[in-house]
Design an enzyme around this catalytic site. Sequence first.
Site: not given
Ligand code: CO
Length: 164
Positions: A43, A48, A89-90, A131-132, A135
Amino acid sequence: MKIVHYPDPVLLKSTNQVTVFDEKLKYTVNKMFKIMQQEKGIGLAANQVGIDKSIFIIKIPFIEQELIRVFVNPKLFLSGDMISIQEGCLSFPNVKVEVPRSSICNVFYQDVDGSMREETFSGLPSIVCQHEMDHLEGKTFIDKLPSLTQQQICDKLTLDEQKR
Ligand code: CO
């Protein structure tokens, strides 16, 4: 376009709605998929990669087929039991956090052409969507942790960044 790491300010403010559904939007989304694939994520939210827009993408491998979606201007409605898994998470390399999430999530969104859509997800896709969505609202998965733990994670990321 590259992944921005916490605590970059673009991750800490809520994103703007998408109002123009043009080729540029499709180009952005394609680039996001490329980066997510390179980084082996499932995701990715637009902020991000430094883009202050309400867009997130998912690509979740399942046994039969992949679940691939683009969500523009999403709104989430949560229900069901609380579940949790170790989330990555990236924007937080090598950090894993367990976050309580709703098992079911109903998403109202627009696709890349601007058409309105609605879909319901459960299990892993539900967790990834939540989660996204966090963000896009300027939140991250460490927000609910004690502030000392948050500080430790932040220090570790800064240290890792310096070592690179
Ligand atoms: Co993330």
